[in-house]
Enzyme design. Structure first.
Site, mmCIF file in Angstrom:
data_model
loop_
_atom_site.group_PDB
_atom_site.id
_atom_site.type_symbol
_atom_site.label_atom_id
_atom_site.label_comp_id
_atom_site.label_asym_id
_atom_site.label_seq_id
_atom_site.Cartn_x
_atom_site.Cartn_y
_atom_site.Cartn_z
ATOM 1 N N GLY A 34 9.458 3.480 4.079
ATOM 2 C CA GLY A 34 9.871 3.445 5.998
ATOM 3 C C GLY A 34 10.983 3.125 6.708
ATOM 4 C CG ASP A 86 4.927 -0.746 3.393
ATOM 5 O OD1 ASP A 86 6.008 -0.495 3.491
ATOM 6 O OD2 ASP A 86 4.449 0.214 2.235
ATOM 7 C CE LYS A 99 0.929 1.169 4.271
ATOM 8 N NZ LYS A 99 3.305 1.145 4.616
ATOM 9 C CD GLU A 108 3.601 3.380 1.534
ATOM 10 O OE1 GLU A 108 4.104 4.059 2.084
ATOM 11 O OE2 GLU A 108 1.890 2.907 2.279
#
Length: 229
Positions: A34, A86, A99, A108
């Site tokens: 991201g 993250d 997410k 992830e």
């Protein structure tokens, strides 16, 4: 007044400051995906000699780290990692998260599962009283898209295919609006049990251990139960 990019940059730097004391010459760091993680990778790169390398949750992050000179490892070769860093699309007071806005939710979850702690880095706009304003991403095997969409609709959601998007795993994403996420862990388990679902973007069965939340007054370090709205 700091803009959102400056807030993300501050969160990224706070994450570097947090993880460096956890790392040694043989350490492998877990790195997510991201825009905030991109900034984290950039801030981490000058310290690449202090640890062995990293395992990534996406091709995008792997390429960025390789370009920065950080060695990227296959997760199959790693038994444990001191931390996984993250971002999140939403995070609540229990450090449950939504997410998958970038589509890397399955990888992830996998990388995070190998880490000793999950460090979530966000700007303050992502901190919410209740999850669900952000549509919940669900990664789905292509042949099951219609069947899964019907099941999600029966749960009260409004699923919509993310047009033209294919995950790094060769699957598709349904973004689901309108869900009542009163019990994030229970809903996560229920959606993950639908045949054809690879995983959903709720990170509640295993949420974050610490959140670094960047705001106008600086970066706060939060742990489950410490957030007030």
């Amino acid at each position: 007044m700091l803009d959102q990019n400056a807030l993300k940059r501050n969160a990224a730097q706070a994450a570097v400051d947090y993880v460096l004391p956890l790392l040694g010459p043989d350490s492998i760091l877990g790195v997510g995906t991201g825009s905030t993680v991109d900034l984290f990778i950039d801030a981490l790169a000058p310290h690449k000699q202090r640890f062995r390398g990293a395992a990534s949750s996406s091709e995008r992050s792997s390429a960025r780290m390789a370009q920065a000179g950080i060695q990227v490892f296959d997760l199959n070769d790693i038994e444990t990692m001191p931390a996984y860093v993250d971002g999140a699309d939403e995070i609540d007071s229990g450090l449950n998260m939504i997410k998958g806005g970038g589509g890397a939710l399955t990888r992830e979850k996998i990388v995070a599962s190998v880490a000793q702690q999950f460090v979530c880095i966000v700007d303050e706009s992502k901190l919410v009283a209740k999850l669900g304003a952000f549509p919940l991403p669900v990664e789905v095997i292509p042949m099951a898209m219609a069947a899964v969409a019907r099941r999600l609709a029966r749960l009260g959601g409004e699923p919509e295919e993310r047009k033209g998007f294919v995950t790094d795993n060769g699957c598709r994403i349904l973004d689901v609006s309108g869900l009542d996420i009163a019990d994030p862990a229970a809903l996560e388990a229920r959606i993950n049990d639908i045949p054809g679902v690879v995983t959903c973007g709720l990170f509640a069965i295993a949420g974050a251990d610490v959140a670094l939340v960047s705001g106008q007054q600086g970066v706060r370090q939060l742990r489950a139960g410490q957030v007030s709205q």
